[in-house]
Scaffold this motif. Sequence first.
Motif, PDB file in Angstrom:
ATOM      1  N   PHE A 169       0.875  -1.205  -0.030  1.00  0.00           N
ATOM      2  CA  PHE A 169      -0.018   0.125  -0.124  1.00  0.00           C
ATOM      3  C   PHE A 169       0.946   1.163   0.022  1.00  0.00           C
ATOM      4  CE2 PHE A 169      -2.566  -3.164   2.058  1.00  0.00           C
ATOM      5  CZ  PHE A 169      -3.703  -3.149   1.484  1.00  0.00           C
ATOM      6  N   ILE A 170       0.357   2.312  -0.687  1.00  0.00           N
ATOM      7  CA  ILE A 170       0.796   3.423  -0.627  1.00  0.00           C
ATOM      8  C   ILE A 170      -0.191   4.381  -0.109  1.00  0.00           C
ATOM      9  CG2 ILE A 170       1.731   5.693  -1.715  1.00  0.00           C
ATOM     10  CD1 ILE A 170       3.314   4.091  -3.718  1.00  0.00           C
ATOM     11  N   ILE A 171       0.155   5.111   0.951  1.00  0.00           N
ATOM     12  CA  ILE A 171      -0.790   6.027   1.465  1.00  0.00           C
ATOM     13  C   ILE A 171      -0.367   7.496   0.979  1.00  0.00           C
ATOM     14  CG2 ILE A 171      -2.084   7.287   3.500  1.00  0.00           C
ATOM     15  CD1 ILE A 171      -1.848   4.299   5.083  1.00  0.00           C
ATOM     16  N   SER A 172      -1.384   8.363   0.253  1.00  0.00           N
ATOM     17  CA  SER A 172      -0.859   9.847  -0.231  1.00  0.00           C
ATOM     18  C   SER A 172      -2.109  10.647   0.245  1.00  0.00           C
ATOM     19  CB  SER A 172      -0.801   9.458  -1.473  1.00  0.00           C
ATOM     20  OG  SER A 172      -0.675  11.011  -2.045  1.00  0.00           O
ATOM     21  N   PHE A 173      -1.788  11.639   1.156  1.00  0.00           N
ATOM     22  CA  PHE A 173      -2.708  12.634   1.657  1.00  0.00           C
ATOM     23  C   PHE A 173      -2.731  13.629   0.576  1.00  0.00           C
ATOM     24  CE2 PHE A 173      -0.909  10.573   5.403  1.00  0.00           C
ATOM     25  CZ  PHE A 173      -1.931  10.010   5.813  1.00  0.00           C
TER      26      PHE A 173
ATOM     27  N   ARG B 296      -7.602  10.229  -1.459  1.00  0.00           N
ATOM     28  CA  ARG B 296      -8.807  10.849  -1.182  1.00  0.00           C
ATOM     29  C   ARG B 296      -9.538  10.762  -2.761  1.00  0.00           C
ATOM     30  NH1 ARG B 296      -8.654  17.045   0.054  1.00  0.00           N
ATOM     31  NH2 ARG B 296     -11.050  16.691  -0.160  1.00  0.00           N
ATOM     32  N   ASN B 297     -10.687  10.899  -2.792  1.00  0.00           N
ATOM     33  CA  ASN B 297     -11.584  10.674  -3.690  1.00  0.00           C
ATOM     34  C   ASN B 297     -11.349  11.988  -5.044  1.00  0.00           C
ATOM     35  OD1 ASN B 297     -13.025  12.225  -1.705  1.00  0.00           O
ATOM     36  ND2 ASN B 297     -14.546  12.570  -3.636  1.00  0.00           N
TER      37      ASN B 297
ATOM     38  N   TYR C 178      -8.904   7.250   8.573  1.00  0.00           N
ATOM     39  CA  TYR C 178      -9.914   6.743   7.537  1.00  0.00           C
ATOM     40  C   TYR C 178      -8.914   6.080   6.482  1.00  0.00           C
ATOM     41  CZ  TYR C 178     -14.317   8.106   9.600  1.00  0.00           C
ATOM     42  OH  TYR C 178     -15.173   8.215  10.204  1.00  0.00           O
ATOM     43  N   TYR C 179      -7.822   6.901   6.277  1.00  0.00           N
ATOM     44  CA  TYR C 179      -6.898   6.131   5.340  1.00  0.00           C
ATOM     45  C   TYR C 179      -6.180   4.892   5.704  1.00  0.00           C
ATOM     46  CZ  TYR C 179      -6.798  10.595   3.217  1.00  0.00           C
ATOM     47  OH  TYR C 179      -7.045  11.889   2.217  1.00  0.00           O
TER      48      TYR C 179
END
Length: 313
Positions: A56-60, A81-82, A115-116
Amino acid sequence: MIKHIYRAEIVFFGKSNLKDLISCFDFIDEFEEIPSLTSSENPIIKEKINKYNLDFIISFHAKTFILKFLINTNAKKVITRNRPISIFSLKCKCVFVSFIKRFYKNRNDEFKMLYYARKINPKLFDKEIKNLNFDIKIKTNIYNKNIINNFLDQNNIKDKNLILLNPFSISAFYTLKLVDYLRLCQEIISKFKDIYIIIPSYEAVHKDFIREFKTFFKENPQRIYIFKNDDNILNICELIKRTKCVISPSTGVIHLASNLEKSSIGLFSEKDIIFWETFNKDYVLLNKTKEELSTYDILEIINEILLKLKRYL
Protein backbone atom coordinates in the motif's frame (compact mmCIF):
# COMPACT_ATOMS: atom_id res chain seq x y z
CA MET A 1 -1.36 2.65 14.53
CA ILE A 2 -0.67 1.00 11.16
CA LYS A 3 2.38 -0.65 12.70
CA HIS A 4 0.49 -2.19 15.60
CA ILE A 5 -2.81 -3.08 13.93
CA TYR A 6 -1.38 -4.57 10.74
CA ARG A 7 2.11 -5.58 11.94
CA ALA A 8 3.37 -3.66 8.92
CA GLU A 9 6.80 -2.44 7.93
CA ILE A 10 6.52 1.28 7.30
CA VAL A 11 8.53 3.36 4.84
CA PHE A 12 8.17 7.14 5.03
CA PHE A 13 8.92 9.07 1.85
CA GLY A 14 9.71 12.75 2.37
CA LYS A 15 12.04 15.71 2.01
CA SER A 16 15.40 15.77 3.78
CA ASN A 17 14.25 18.29 6.40
CA LEU A 18 11.80 15.70 7.79
CA LYS A 19 14.44 13.07 8.48
CA ASP A 20 15.31 14.21 12.00
CA LEU A 21 11.65 14.54 12.92
CA ILE A 22 10.82 11.07 11.64
CA SER A 23 13.75 9.61 13.59
CA CYS A 24 11.76 10.32 16.80
CA PHE A 25 9.28 7.58 15.98
CA ASP A 26 10.42 3.99 16.37
CA PHE A 27 7.38 2.66 14.50
CA ILE A 28 8.80 3.93 11.18
CA ASP A 29 11.22 1.37 9.76
CA GLU A 30 12.73 3.32 6.88
CA PHE A 31 13.02 6.94 5.81
CA GLU A 32 13.46 7.43 2.08
CA GLU A 33 14.50 10.91 1.06
CA ILE A 34 12.80 12.13 -2.12
CA PRO A 35 12.54 15.56 -3.78
CA SER A 36 9.24 17.27 -4.45
CA LEU A 37 7.20 15.59 -7.16
CA THR A 38 6.43 18.19 -9.80
CA SER A 39 5.12 16.05 -12.65
CA SER A 40 3.68 12.60 -13.33
CA GLU A 41 7.10 11.43 -14.55
CA ASN A 42 10.04 11.15 -12.21
CA PRO A 43 12.17 8.02 -12.71
CA ILE A 44 14.35 8.66 -9.64
CA ILE A 45 11.40 8.77 -7.24
CA LYS A 46 9.71 5.88 -9.03
CA GLU A 47 12.82 3.73 -8.62
CA LYS A 48 13.01 4.54 -4.91
CA ILE A 49 9.38 3.54 -4.40
CA ASN A 50 9.49 0.42 -6.58
CA LYS A 51 12.45 -1.11 -4.76
CA TYR A 52 10.23 -1.72 -1.70
CA ASN A 53 7.50 -3.66 -3.57
CA LEU A 54 4.87 -1.98 -1.41
CA ASP A 55 1.47 -3.47 -0.65
CA PHE A 56 0.00 0.00 0.00
CA ILE A 57 0.95 3.60 -0.59
CA ILE A 58 -0.97 6.18 1.44
CA SER A 59 -0.98 9.62 -0.13
CA PHE A 60 -2.61 12.58 1.57
CA HIS A 61 -1.81 14.69 -1.50
CA ALA A 62 -4.31 14.00 -4.26
CA LYS A 63 -3.38 16.20 -7.18
CA THR A 64 -4.04 14.40 -10.44
CA PHE A 65 -0.41 14.27 -11.54
CA ILE A 66 0.65 12.81 -8.18
CA LEU A 67 -2.00 10.09 -8.32
CA LYS A 68 -1.13 9.30 -11.92
CA PHE A 69 2.49 8.87 -10.86
CA LEU A 70 1.65 6.63 -7.87
CA ILE A 71 -0.71 4.46 -9.94
CA ASN A 72 2.20 3.80 -12.30
CA THR A 73 4.47 2.47 -9.53
CA ASN A 74 4.59 -1.23 -8.65
CA ALA A 75 2.70 -0.73 -5.37
CA LYS A 76 -0.33 -3.01 -5.22
CA LYS A 77 -2.76 -0.38 -3.92
CA VAL A 78 -2.86 3.41 -3.51
CA ILE A 79 -4.95 4.83 -0.67
CA THR A 80 -5.91 8.45 -1.25
CA ARG A 81 -8.85 10.85 -1.27
CA ASN A 82 -11.55 10.70 -3.90
CA ARG A 83 -10.64 12.24 -7.21
CA PRO A 84 -11.91 11.24 -10.68
CA ILE A 85 -8.62 9.47 -11.44
CA SER A 86 -8.68 7.53 -8.15
CA ILE A 87 -12.39 6.67 -8.25
CA PHE A 88 -12.04 5.03 -11.66
CA SER A 89 -8.75 3.27 -10.95
CA LEU A 90 -8.88 -0.36 -9.78
CA LYS A 91 -5.58 0.26 -8.03
CA CYS A 92 -6.96 2.96 -5.72
CA LYS A 93 -8.88 2.77 -2.46
CA CYS A 94 -10.65 6.09 -1.92
CA VAL A 95 -11.33 8.05 1.25
CA PHE A 96 -14.40 10.23 0.63
CA VAL A 97 -13.34 13.30 2.57
CA SER A 98 -16.46 15.30 1.67
CA PHE A 99 -18.57 12.57 3.30
CA ILE A 100 -16.49 12.77 6.50
CA LYS A 101 -16.82 16.58 6.54
CA ARG A 102 -20.58 16.38 6.21
CA PHE A 103 -21.50 13.59 8.62
CA TYR A 104 -18.87 13.66 11.38
CA LYS A 105 -18.44 16.37 14.00
CA ASN A 106 -14.73 15.69 14.38
CA ARG A 107 -13.38 16.84 11.04
CA ASN A 108 -9.78 17.73 11.81
CA ASP A 109 -7.03 16.21 9.71
CA GLU A 110 -5.73 13.92 12.47
CA PHE A 111 -9.16 12.31 12.69
CA LYS A 112 -9.40 11.97 8.91
CA MET A 113 -6.09 10.10 8.79
CA LEU A 114 -7.73 7.22 10.66
CA TYR A 115 -9.88 6.61 7.59
CA TYR A 116 -6.82 6.22 5.39
CA ALA A 117 -5.42 3.59 7.76
CA ARG A 118 -8.79 1.83 7.96
CA LYS A 119 -8.85 1.31 4.18
CA ILE A 120 -6.09 -1.30 4.47
CA ASN A 121 -8.35 -3.76 6.29
CA PRO A 122 -11.58 -2.26 7.73
CA LYS A 123 -12.62 -5.34 9.70
CA LEU A 124 -9.27 -5.73 11.45
CA PHE A 125 -8.99 -1.99 12.02
CA ASP A 126 -12.40 -1.77 13.72
CA LYS A 127 -11.50 -4.69 15.96
CA GLU A 128 -8.10 -3.41 17.08
CA ILE A 129 -8.42 0.39 17.17
CA LYS A 130 -10.23 0.47 20.52
CA ASN A 131 -7.32 -1.34 22.18
CA LEU A 132 -4.66 1.17 21.13
CA ASN A 133 -3.16 3.98 23.19
CA PHE A 134 -1.40 6.65 21.13
CA ASP A 135 1.83 8.31 22.25
CA ILE A 136 3.15 10.32 19.33
CA LYS A 137 4.62 13.27 21.20
CA ILE A 138 7.83 14.44 19.53
CA LYS A 139 11.00 13.85 21.51
CA THR A 140 14.08 15.99 21.07
CA ASN A 141 17.62 14.84 21.79
CA ILE A 142 20.77 16.17 23.46
CA TYR A 143 21.98 17.77 20.22
CA ASN A 144 18.80 19.87 19.94
CA LYS A 145 18.92 20.79 23.62
CA ASN A 146 22.51 21.98 23.24
CA ILE A 147 21.69 24.05 20.14
CA ILE A 148 18.87 25.86 21.93
CA ASN A 149 20.77 26.22 25.21
CA ASN A 150 23.64 27.85 23.33
CA PHE A 151 21.28 30.23 21.55
CA LEU A 152 19.54 31.23 24.79
CA ASP A 153 22.85 31.59 26.67
CA GLN A 154 24.43 33.71 23.95
CA ASN A 155 21.50 36.11 24.15
CA ASN A 156 21.18 35.89 27.94
CA ILE A 157 17.50 34.91 27.78
CA LYS A 158 17.56 31.39 29.18
CA ASP A 159 15.37 32.13 32.18
CA LYS A 160 13.17 34.78 30.58
CA ASN A 161 9.51 34.75 29.55
CA LEU A 162 9.80 33.66 25.94
CA ILE A 163 7.25 33.99 23.14
CA LEU A 164 7.84 32.27 19.82
CA LEU A 165 6.37 34.25 16.95
CA ASN A 166 6.35 32.58 13.54
CA PRO A 167 5.49 34.86 10.57
CA PHE A 168 6.35 32.34 7.86
CA SER A 169 4.02 30.08 5.93
CA ILE A 170 4.16 28.70 2.43
CA SER A 171 0.56 27.51 2.13
CA ALA A 172 -1.48 29.71 4.50
CA PHE A 173 -3.40 32.47 2.69
CA TYR A 174 -5.12 33.59 5.88
CA THR A 175 -2.27 35.25 7.69
CA LEU A 176 -0.57 38.65 7.99
CA LYS A 177 2.07 40.20 5.80
CA LEU A 178 5.58 40.10 7.22
CA VAL A 179 5.58 43.82 7.97
CA ASP A 180 2.40 43.39 10.02
CA TYR A 181 4.00 40.60 12.06
CA LEU A 182 6.89 42.98 12.76
CA ARG A 183 4.35 45.59 13.85
CA LEU A 184 2.86 42.95 16.16
CA CYS A 185 6.31 42.33 17.64
CA GLN A 186 6.68 46.03 18.24
CA GLU A 187 3.34 46.18 20.06
CA ILE A 188 4.10 43.13 22.22
CA ILE A 189 7.43 44.60 23.31
CA SER A 190 5.74 47.90 24.07
CA LYS A 191 2.86 46.40 26.07
CA PHE A 192 4.70 43.64 27.98
CA LYS A 193 7.94 44.73 29.61
CA ASP A 194 9.12 41.26 30.68
CA ILE A 195 8.48 39.41 27.40
CA TYR A 196 11.20 38.28 24.99
CA ILE A 197 10.23 37.35 21.44
CA ILE A 198 12.01 34.71 19.38
CA ILE A 199 11.39 34.59 15.62
CA PRO A 200 12.52 31.30 14.03
CA SER A 201 13.96 31.69 10.55
CA TYR A 202 15.45 29.34 7.97
CA GLU A 203 17.72 29.51 4.93
CA ALA A 204 15.10 29.96 2.22
CA VAL A 205 13.58 33.08 3.81
CA HIS A 206 16.36 34.40 6.03
CA LYS A 207 18.06 36.91 3.74
CA ASP A 208 14.83 38.63 2.69
CA PHE A 209 13.54 38.53 6.25
CA ILE A 210 16.64 40.22 7.69
CA ARG A 211 16.40 42.93 5.04
CA GLU A 212 12.77 43.67 5.91
CA PHE A 213 13.49 43.38 9.64
CA LYS A 214 16.24 46.03 9.43
CA THR A 215 14.12 48.27 7.21
CA PHE A 216 11.25 48.19 9.69
CA PHE A 217 13.16 48.60 12.94
CA LYS A 218 16.06 50.78 11.69
CA GLU A 219 17.99 50.02 14.90
CA ASN A 220 18.27 46.68 16.69
CA PRO A 221 15.10 46.35 18.79
CA GLN A 222 15.23 45.30 22.40
CA ARG A 223 13.96 41.85 23.41
CA ILE A 224 13.43 40.52 19.87
CA TYR A 225 15.75 37.69 18.80
CA ILE A 226 16.08 35.76 15.55
CA PHE A 227 16.92 32.05 15.60
CA LYS A 228 18.15 30.90 12.20
CA ASN A 229 17.54 27.17 12.05
CA ASP A 230 19.17 24.62 9.80
CA ASP A 231 17.12 21.74 8.36
CA ASN A 232 16.67 20.11 11.77
CA ILE A 233 13.01 20.53 12.73
CA LEU A 234 13.72 19.13 16.19
CA ASN A 235 15.58 22.35 17.02
CA ILE A 236 12.29 24.21 16.54
CA CYS A 237 10.55 21.63 18.73
CA GLU A 238 13.07 22.18 21.50
CA LEU A 239 12.68 25.94 21.16
CA ILE A 240 8.89 25.64 21.39
CA LYS A 241 9.25 23.63 24.61
CA ARG A 242 11.04 26.61 26.23
CA THR A 243 8.34 29.18 25.43
CA LYS A 244 5.22 30.41 27.17
CA CYS A 245 3.22 30.68 23.96
CA VAL A 246 3.49 30.29 20.19
CA ILE A 247 1.90 32.82 17.82
CA SER A 248 1.58 31.57 14.26
CA PRO A 249 -0.65 31.09 11.23
CA SER A 250 -1.82 27.57 10.39
CA THR A 251 1.47 25.98 9.44
CA GLY A 252 4.05 23.50 10.69
CA VAL A 253 5.27 25.47 13.70
CA ILE A 254 1.88 25.70 15.41
CA HIS A 255 1.12 22.05 14.61
CA LEU A 256 4.39 21.11 16.33
CA ALA A 257 3.30 23.20 19.33
CA SER A 258 0.04 21.23 19.50
CA ASN A 259 1.93 17.94 19.42
CA LEU A 260 4.08 19.18 22.30
CA GLU A 261 0.97 20.41 24.18
CA LYS A 262 2.17 24.00 24.28
CA SER A 263 -0.21 26.96 24.33
CA SER A 264 -0.60 28.89 21.13
CA ILE A 265 -2.55 31.68 19.48
CA GLY A 266 -3.43 30.66 15.95
CA LEU A 267 -4.18 33.13 13.17
CA PHE A 268 -6.66 30.80 11.48
CA SER A 269 -9.44 30.80 8.95
CA GLU A 270 -12.67 28.92 9.76
CA LYS A 271 -11.44 26.03 7.63
CA ASP A 272 -8.12 25.92 9.51
CA ILE A 273 -9.96 25.73 12.84
CA ILE A 274 -12.00 22.74 11.61
CA PHE A 275 -9.14 20.79 10.06
CA TRP A 276 -6.14 21.81 12.18
CA GLU A 277 -7.40 22.16 15.74
CA THR A 278 -4.68 23.30 18.15
CA PHE A 279 -3.88 21.99 21.62
CA ASN A 280 -5.54 24.85 23.53
CA LYS A 281 -8.04 25.90 20.80
CA ASP A 282 -7.24 29.62 20.97
CA TYR A 283 -7.60 31.44 17.65
CA VAL A 284 -7.81 34.85 16.07
CA LEU A 285 -10.28 34.29 13.24
CA LEU A 286 -9.23 35.67 9.86
CA ASN A 287 -11.99 35.92 7.26
CA LYS A 288 -9.85 37.73 4.68
CA THR A 289 -6.55 36.85 3.03
CA LYS A 290 -3.51 38.95 3.86
CA GLU A 291 -3.92 40.88 0.60
CA GLU A 292 -7.53 41.74 1.46
CA LEU A 293 -6.93 42.99 5.00
CA SER A 294 -7.37 46.72 5.55
CA THR A 295 -5.30 48.81 7.96
CA TYR A 296 -8.24 48.72 10.38
CA ASP A 297 -8.49 44.92 10.08
CA ILE A 298 -4.81 44.56 10.92
CA LEU A 299 -5.05 46.80 13.98
CA GLU A 300 -8.05 44.77 15.21
CA ILE A 301 -6.14 41.51 14.75
CA ILE A 302 -3.10 42.83 16.61
CA ASN A 303 -5.24 44.09 19.49
CA GLU A 304 -7.01 40.74 19.76
CA ILE A 305 -3.67 38.91 19.90
CA LEU A 306 -2.45 41.26 22.65
CA LEU A 307 -5.58 40.59 24.72
CA LYS A 308 -5.24 36.83 24.31
CA LEU A 309 -1.52 36.87 25.09
CA LYS A 310 -2.11 38.14 28.64
CA ARG A 311 -3.55 34.82 29.78
CA TYR A 312 -0.34 32.95 28.98
CA LEU A 313 2.08 35.23 30.82
